[in-house]
Design an enzyme around this catalytic site. Structure first.
Site, PDB file in Angstrom:
ATOM      1  CE1 TYR A   2      41.155  -9.060  59.821  1.00  0.00           C
ATOM      2  CE2 TYR A   2      40.082 -10.795  61.062  1.00  0.00           C
ATOM      3  CZ  TYR A   2      41.148 -10.355  60.302  1.00  0.00           C
ATOM      4  OH  TYR A   2      42.176 -11.199  60.034  1.00  0.00           O
ATOM      5  NE  ARG A   8      43.765 -26.302  79.445  1.00  0.00           N
ATOM      6  CZ  ARG A   8      43.186 -26.892  80.501  1.00  0.00           C
ATOM      7  NH1 ARG A   8      42.391 -26.209  81.310  1.00  0.00           N
ATOM      8  NH2 ARG A   8      43.397 -28.168  80.744  1.00  0.00           N
ATOM      9  CG  ASP A  39      38.389  -5.529  66.601  1.00  0.00           C
ATOM     10  OD1 ASP A  39      39.480  -4.984  66.884  1.00  0.00           O
ATOM     11  OD2 ASP A  39      38.306  -6.527  65.862  1.00  0.00           O
ATOM     12  CE  LYS A  77      46.223  -8.230  62.453  1.00  0.00           C
ATOM     13  NZ  LYS A  77      44.776  -8.113  62.366  1.00  0.00           N
TER      14      LYS A  77
END
Ligand SMILES: *Cc1c(COP(=O)(O)O)cnc(C)c1O
Length: 379
Positions: free
Chosen positions: A98, A46, A170, A195
């Site tokens: 978004y 992790r 963003d 994306k």
């Protein structure tokens, strides 16, 4: 080094043990230690994973940043970034952000006494007016999804920095190939790697890149503490994606311009939203801060019935949420990506029932245009 060279080589030198030309997928949860307190810098996966670290170095280099932190999704990356803000503090956000970001801020984080104000950041004076003594962050998206509103990053950064607030951008829609927000004074860039960075519609992921050492230490601490890390395999997929980012974005941009021009002249189309169109109200600003306009185009056909006709008549274009992949996707923001935004706000932003959004893929331009043409004729 140029962008394409950086994309192919940064962070991903051949493996020192075997010469493997691609970074191995270190599919492990833990690492053998040589003795008490003696290890190779890796204790638990992790916290550290070499595959994830390679991706983080790669995208940091592409954005011109020192530090990168990869997360399990774009939303996890945005959530981790918001942990820089504490209860009692205030964030100014682009109005037309978004839908998932809007939902996270208003439905989740607002419960923890973080205050949000949504303003049209395309006019920097609105940002200035929204700043309060407790404002610690300005969160922008440029161009916005789906109506392509562009924000002047330099102006917003000047205002925010004067008030002691960080600016987060963003950059999912543009990718670092078409826009590098840090060059304009932005402090932190977030991406949904789902994306364009991954680019092949086969993984969900997110990344945060930044230069400030203290903020980077905190984001790293959050990444390990909350644990929404990107898996080794997904990290590897995104690295495979970024190797062709320059080529892909060139073509998305080329076809995007052609599709926007075609739609602009189509008798069934009432309005086109594309920063590359000379008629776009912020075309000049987009030219200044972007290297191109990309593959996202939205257009208005006037009614839900007309939009439904188009969406259900396309053959090559696929009706689906998401964007930035090799295949052309077409969607209906009002009922799909922006369904969580209330109707009154959707109307004000121009996200009408007749609005259709396309993520232009990498198929032949003529085929995409022919498919849209036959679908529009069905109206
Ligand atoms: C998709 C998207 C997100 C969210 O990313 P996920 O990977 O789906 O969590 C955030 N911002 C923008 C602009 C997006 O397009």
């Amino acid at each position: 080094m140029g962008f394409a060279t950086t994309a192919i080589h940064s962070g991903q030198e051949p493996d020192s043990a075997t010469g493997s030309i691609t970074v191995p997928i270190y599919q492990t949860s833990t690492y053998a230690q040589d003795g008490l307190g003696k290890h190779k810098g890796y204790e638990y996966a992790r916290t550290q994973n070499p595959t994830r670290a390679a991706l983080e170095r790669n995208i940091a280099a592409l954005e011109g940043a020192r530090f990168g932190f990869a997360f399990a999704s774009g939303m996890a990356a945005i959530d981790a970034t918001l942990r820089l803000v504490k209860a009692g503090e205030h964030v100014v956000v682009s109005d037309n952000t978004y839908g998932g970001t809007f939902r996270l801020f208003t439905r989740v984080l607002a419960n923890y006494n973080i205050e949000f104000d949504f303003v049209d950041t395309s006019d920097a004076l609105n940002v200035e007016a929204a700043i309060k003594p407790n404002t610690r962050m300005v969160f922008i998206e440029t161009p916005t999804n789906p109506v392509m509103i562009v924000t002047d990053m330099r102006e917003v950064c000047e205002i925010a920095h004067r008030a002691g607030a960080r600016v987060v951008c963003d950059n999912t829609f543009m990718s670092p190939y078409l826009q590098r927000p840090l060059d304009f004074g932005v402090d932190i860039v977030v991406h949904s790697t789902t994306k364009y960075l991954n680019g092949h519609s086969d993984g969900i992921g997110g990344i945060v890149v930044l230069n400030n050492e203290d903020d980077a230490a905190w984001i790293g601490f959050i990444q390990n503490s909350a644990g929404a890390i990107l898996s080794p395999f997904d990290s590897w997929l995104v690295m495979r994606g970024t190797k062709t980012l320059a080529l892909r974005m060139e073509q998305h941009d080329k076809t995007g311009r052609a599709v926007a021009a075609f739609l602009g002249e189509h008798p069934k189309v009432k309005k086109v939203y594309y920063p590359g169109s000379a008629s776009h109200p912020q075309h000049a600003l987009a030219r200044r801060q972007q290297k191109g306009f990309g593959g996202m185009v939205a257009f208005e056909v006037g009614s839900l019935e007309a939009a439904r006709k188009v969406l259900e008549s396309v053959n090559l274009c696929t009706l689906a949420e998401s964007l930035g992949g090799v295949e052309t996707l077409i969607s209906h923001p009002a009922t799909m990506t922006h369904a969580s935004v209330n109707a009154e706000k959707r109307e004000r932003l121009g996200i009408t029932e007749g609005l259709v959004r396309i993520s232009v893929g990498l198929e032949d331009t003529d085929d995409i245009i022919a498919d849209l043409d036959q679908a529009l004729k069905q109206i």
